[in-house]
Design a protein around this motif. Structure first.
Motif, PDB file in Angstrom:
ATOM      1  N   PRO A 192       4.112  -0.991  14.539  1.00 38.34           N
ATOM      2  CA  PRO A 192       3.649  -1.862  13.443  1.00 38.34           C
ATOM      3  C   PRO A 192       3.502  -3.312  13.877  1.00 38.34           C
ATOM      4  O   PRO A 192       4.364  -3.862  14.566  1.00 38.34           O
ATOM      5  CB  PRO A 192       4.749  -1.698  12.390  1.00 38.34           C
ATOM      6  N   GLU A 193       2.385  -3.913  13.489  1.00 37.45           N
ATOM      7  CA  GLU A 193       2.132  -5.315  13.827  1.00 37.45           C
ATOM      8  C   GLU A 193       3.059  -6.229  13.031  1.00 37.45           C
ATOM      9  O   GLU A 193       3.526  -5.864  11.947  1.00 37.45           O
ATOM     10  CB  GLU A 193       0.665  -5.664  13.540  1.00 37.45           C
ATOM     11  N   LEU A 194       3.312  -7.410  13.583  1.00 33.90           N
ATOM     12  CA  LEU A 194       4.181  -8.377  12.917  1.00 33.90           C
ATOM     13  C   LEU A 194       3.369  -9.118  11.856  1.00 33.90           C
ATOM     14  O   LEU A 194       2.444  -9.859  12.173  1.00 33.90           O
ATOM     15  CB  LEU A 194       4.752  -9.368  13.930  1.00 33.90           C
ATOM     16  N   THR A 195       3.741  -8.905  10.605  1.00 31.55           N
ATOM     17  CA  THR A 195       3.001  -9.515   9.494  1.00 31.55           C
ATOM     18  C   THR A 195       3.880 -10.435   8.657  1.00 31.55           C
ATOM     19  O   THR A 195       3.452 -10.920   7.617  1.00 31.55           O
ATOM     20  CB  THR A 195       2.430  -8.415   8.580  1.00 31.55           C
ATOM     21  N   GLY A 196       5.127 -10.673   9.113  1.00 35.82           N
ATOM     22  CA  GLY A 196       6.058 -11.476   8.333  1.00 35.82           C
ATOM     23  C   GLY A 196       7.050 -10.644   7.551  1.00 35.82           C
ATOM     24  O   GLY A 196       8.035 -11.166   7.035  1.00 35.82           O
ATOM     25  N   ASN A 234       0.809  -1.233   0.000  1.00 38.37           N
ATOM     26  CA  ASN A 234       0.000   0.000   0.000  1.00 38.37           C
ATOM     27  C   ASN A 234       0.833   1.270   0.000  1.00 38.37           C
ATOM     28  O   ASN A 234       0.298   2.356  -0.232  1.00 38.37           O
ATOM     29  CB  ASN A 234      -0.924  -0.001   1.225  1.00 38.37           C
ATOM     30  N   HIS A 235       2.116   1.139   0.290  1.00 35.01           N
ATOM     31  CA  HIS A 235       3.036   2.290   0.312  1.00 35.01           C
ATOM     32  C   HIS A 235       2.575   3.376   1.283  1.00 35.01           C
ATOM     33  O   HIS A 235       2.774   4.560   1.038  1.00 35.01           O
ATOM     34  CB  HIS A 235       3.200   2.896  -1.093  1.00 35.01           C
ATOM     35  N   ARG A 236       1.982   2.958   2.392  1.00 36.95           N
ATOM     36  CA  ARG A 236       1.481   3.956   3.358  1.00 36.95           C
ATOM     37  C   ARG A 236       1.670   3.548   4.815  1.00 36.95           C
ATOM     38  O   ARG A 236       1.576   4.395   5.701  1.00 36.95           O
ATOM     39  CB  ARG A 236       0.000   4.254   3.099  1.00 36.95           C
ATOM     40  N   TYR A 237       1.939   2.279   5.070  1.00 33.06           N
ATOM     41  CA  TYR A 237       2.085   1.822   6.455  1.00 33.06           C
ATOM     42  C   TYR A 237       3.561   1.673   6.819  1.00 33.06           C
ATOM     43  O   TYR A 237       4.339   1.062   6.081  1.00 33.06           O
ATOM     44  CB  TYR A 237       1.360   0.495   6.666  1.00 33.06           C
ATOM     45  N   ILE A 238       3.930   2.243   7.958  1.00 33.29           N
ATOM     46  CA  ILE A 238       5.326   2.190   8.405  1.00 33.29           C
ATOM     47  C   ILE A 238       5.699   0.754   8.787  1.00 33.29           C
ATOM     48  O   ILE A 238       4.925   0.048   9.432  1.00 33.29           O
ATOM     49  CB  ILE A 238       5.556   3.142   9.584  1.00 33.29           C
ATOM     50  N   GLU A 239       6.893   0.334   8.367  1.00 31.78           N
ATOM     51  CA  GLU A 239       7.393  -0.999   8.716  1.00 31.78           C
ATOM     52  C   GLU A 239       8.564  -0.902   9.696  1.00 31.78           C
ATOM     53  O   GLU A 239       8.435  -1.266  10.841  1.00 31.78           O
ATOM     54  CB  GLU A 239       7.795  -1.751   7.440  1.00 31.78           C
ATOM     55  N   ASN A 248      13.016  -1.194  15.058  1.00 30.77           N
ATOM     56  CA  ASN A 248      11.555  -1.191  15.086  1.00 30.77           C
ATOM     57  C   ASN A 248      11.028   0.197  15.463  1.00 30.77           C
ATOM     58  O   ASN A 248      11.639   0.905  16.263  1.00 30.77           O
ATOM     59  CB  ASN A 248      11.024  -2.226  16.083  1.00 30.77           C
ATOM     60  N   PHE A 249       9.879   0.552  14.907  1.00 34.10           N
ATOM     61  CA  PHE A 249       9.298   1.892  15.055  1.00 34.10           C
ATOM     62  C   PHE A 249       8.157   1.906  16.078  1.00 34.10           C
ATOM     63  O   PHE A 249       7.345   0.986  16.129  1.00 34.10           O
ATOM     64  CB  PHE A 249       8.770   2.360  13.695  1.00 34.10           C
ATOM     65  N   GLU A 286      -0.482  -3.022  18.741  1.00 34.87           N
ATOM     66  CA  GLU A 286       0.258  -3.557  17.599  1.00 34.87           C
ATOM     67  C   GLU A 286      -0.720  -3.534  16.430  1.00 34.87           C
ATOM     68  O   GLU A 286      -1.699  -4.286  16.422  1.00 34.87           O
ATOM     69  CB  GLU A 286       0.741  -4.974  17.897  1.00 34.87           C
ATOM     70  N   GLU A 287      -0.459  -2.662  15.482  1.00 38.10           N
ATOM     71  CA  GLU A 287      -1.422  -2.409  14.416  1.00 38.10           C
ATOM     72  C   GLU A 287      -0.714  -1.870  13.177  1.00 38.10           C
ATOM     73  O   GLU A 287       0.491  -1.621  13.194  1.00 38.10           O
ATOM     74  CB  GLU A 287      -2.454  -1.384  14.901  1.00 38.10           C
ATOM     75  N   LYS A 288      -1.472  -1.688  12.105  1.00 39.17           N
ATOM     76  CA  LYS A 288      -0.942  -1.001  10.941  1.00 39.17           C
ATOM     77  C   LYS A 288      -0.811   0.476  11.302  1.00 39.17           C
ATOM     78  O   LYS A 288      -1.795   1.110  11.697  1.00 39.17           O
ATOM     79  CB  LYS A 288      -1.873  -1.182   9.735  1.00 39.17           C
ATOM     80  N   VAL A 289       0.399   1.008  11.201  1.00 36.99           N
ATOM     81  CA  VAL A 289       0.638   2.408  11.554  1.00 36.99           C
ATOM     82  C   VAL A 289       0.756   3.224  10.268  1.00 36.99           C
ATOM     83  O   VAL A 289       1.782   3.165   9.580  1.00 36.99           O
ATOM     84  CB  VAL A 289       1.903   2.564  12.421  1.00 36.99           C
ATOM     85  N   ASP A 290      -0.307   3.938   9.934  1.00 39.06           N
ATOM     86  CA  ASP A 290      -0.319   4.773   8.742  1.00 39.06           C
ATOM     87  C   ASP A 290       0.700   5.891   8.910  1.00 39.06           C
ATOM     88  O   ASP A 290       0.802   6.496   9.985  1.00 39.06           O
ATOM     89  CB  ASP A 290      -1.725   5.355   8.542  1.00 39.06           C
TER      90      ASP A 290
END
Length: 335
Positions: free
Chosen positions: A234-238, A211-216, A222-223, A262-266
């Motif tokens: 940011p949640e652990l998604t692999g 999506n080019h919008r969520y921080i990894e 780690n952020f 722990e979530e998607k951080v826009d």
């Protein structure tokens, strides 16, 4: 001997290293300690040709009582096992991994800096050292551990750093190897990091590749961000490395009464946050003073260290240095 006051995060050769070998399909045995020296390896080694290898990053520190301590080494052992399975290598048993780390620190103990002056960085390395032609697991594997005294990863330590969001480069993609500490994950980040530093930034912030919008991640850390007293990461998604310091900050913050998500951080959410910081074995906790995203620059807490960032940093380092009780059972003494 080392001038502890001018120590940087760079390699310094120490005295001893640990080495063990294992055939594909075989069992790991306890390795041996030896003087630090160069390796002899086949040009056809799996690690050289196909990148079949991983590493861990750990630290031994001098505590307030003069002892030498490790921080949650079992978590590194487990993460290395998971990474080995992902990369087709025989996992090193936890007891052998921990024994190797202990022995290597013990035999390089004179290189552990005084408390507050740095740490002895520990580098366990697992690789396909046997010769192979064709993309397949190597026939032989080498597990080794070496050390180096280091200063702070970011100059200034907790002093706020400046970061830039990369809109061109990505660190990892879904289904790839971003969630393990594979050696091949790091070279692609060297040029983006170098470009950011040339422009006056400390490091790059990577967004997700879909999506080019969520921080990894922040480079190799780690952020986290804080908004209205709520901590998000940011949640652990692999695609994100499950950092040991990341897990510890989450546990510590929750124990101190904070809500942690722990979530998607826009990236837009992060740009509106009150505080931001990044964490890792090398960085520990590093405050983020400002972030540039496109043409916009957001300054956090007037460019100073935010209160929650500082509280977590001071709490964590106090536990690591035995200046406060270890209520979590994280600290392991090097006997």
């Amino acid at each position: 001997m080392v001038d502890w006051d001018s120590l940087t995060f760079s390699f310094t050769k120490t005295d001893r290293m640990y080495l063990s070998k294992c055939e594909l399909g075989g069992e790991w045995a306890v390795g041996s300690m030896m003087d630090f020296e160069d390796l002899v390896i086949s040009p056809a080694a799996g690690v050289l040709n196909y990148g079949q290898g991983l590493f861990e990053g750990m630290k031994a520190q001098r505590a307030s009582d003069g002892s030498i301590v490790l921080f949650r080494p079992d978590r590194n052992a487990k993460r290395a096992q998971e990474g080995a399975m992902r990369l087709g290598m025989p996992p090193v048993p936890e007891e052998i991994f921990l024994d190797a780390v202990m022995k290597t620190v013990r035999e390089n103990s004179r290189w552990v800096p005084p408390m507050g002056k740095g740490a002895l960085y520990i580098r366990p390395l697992l690789m396909g050292s046997g010769p192979i032609l064709g993309v397949a697991p190597a026939p032989e594997y080498t597990f080794l551990v070496f050390t180096s005294p280091v200063g702070p990863y970011f100059k200034g330590g907790i002093t706020p750093t400046s970061l830039r969001v990369s809109e061109r480069f990505h660190r990892a993609a879904p289904g790839g190897s971003g969630g393990v500490k594979a050696i091949g994950n790091y070279a692609p980040g060297m040029i983006p990091s170098k470009m950011a530093k040339k422009e006056g930034y400390s490091e790059i912030i990577y967004l997700d590749a879909v999506n080019h919008r969520y921080i990894e991640e922040v480079g190799a850390a780690n952020f986290f961000c804080v908004k209205d007293g709520v901590i998000s990461t940011p949640e652990l998604t692999g695609t994100i490395l499950p950092g040991v310091t990341r897990a510890s900050i989450i546990e510590l913050a929750m124990a101190r009464g904070y809500e942690v998500r722990e979530e998607k951080v826009d990236v837009e959410y992060a740009m509106s946050a009150d505080e931001c910081f990044c964490v890792g074995t090398a960085a520990v906790v590093s405050s983020i003073g400002k972030i540039q995203y496109g043409e916009r620059v957001k300054e956090y807490y007037g460019g100073e260290v935010g209160p929650i960032t500082r509280e977590l940093y001071e709490n964590l380092t106090a536990i690591q240095q035995k200046r406060s009780p270890d209520e979590f059972g994280w600290i392991v003494d090097v006997e």
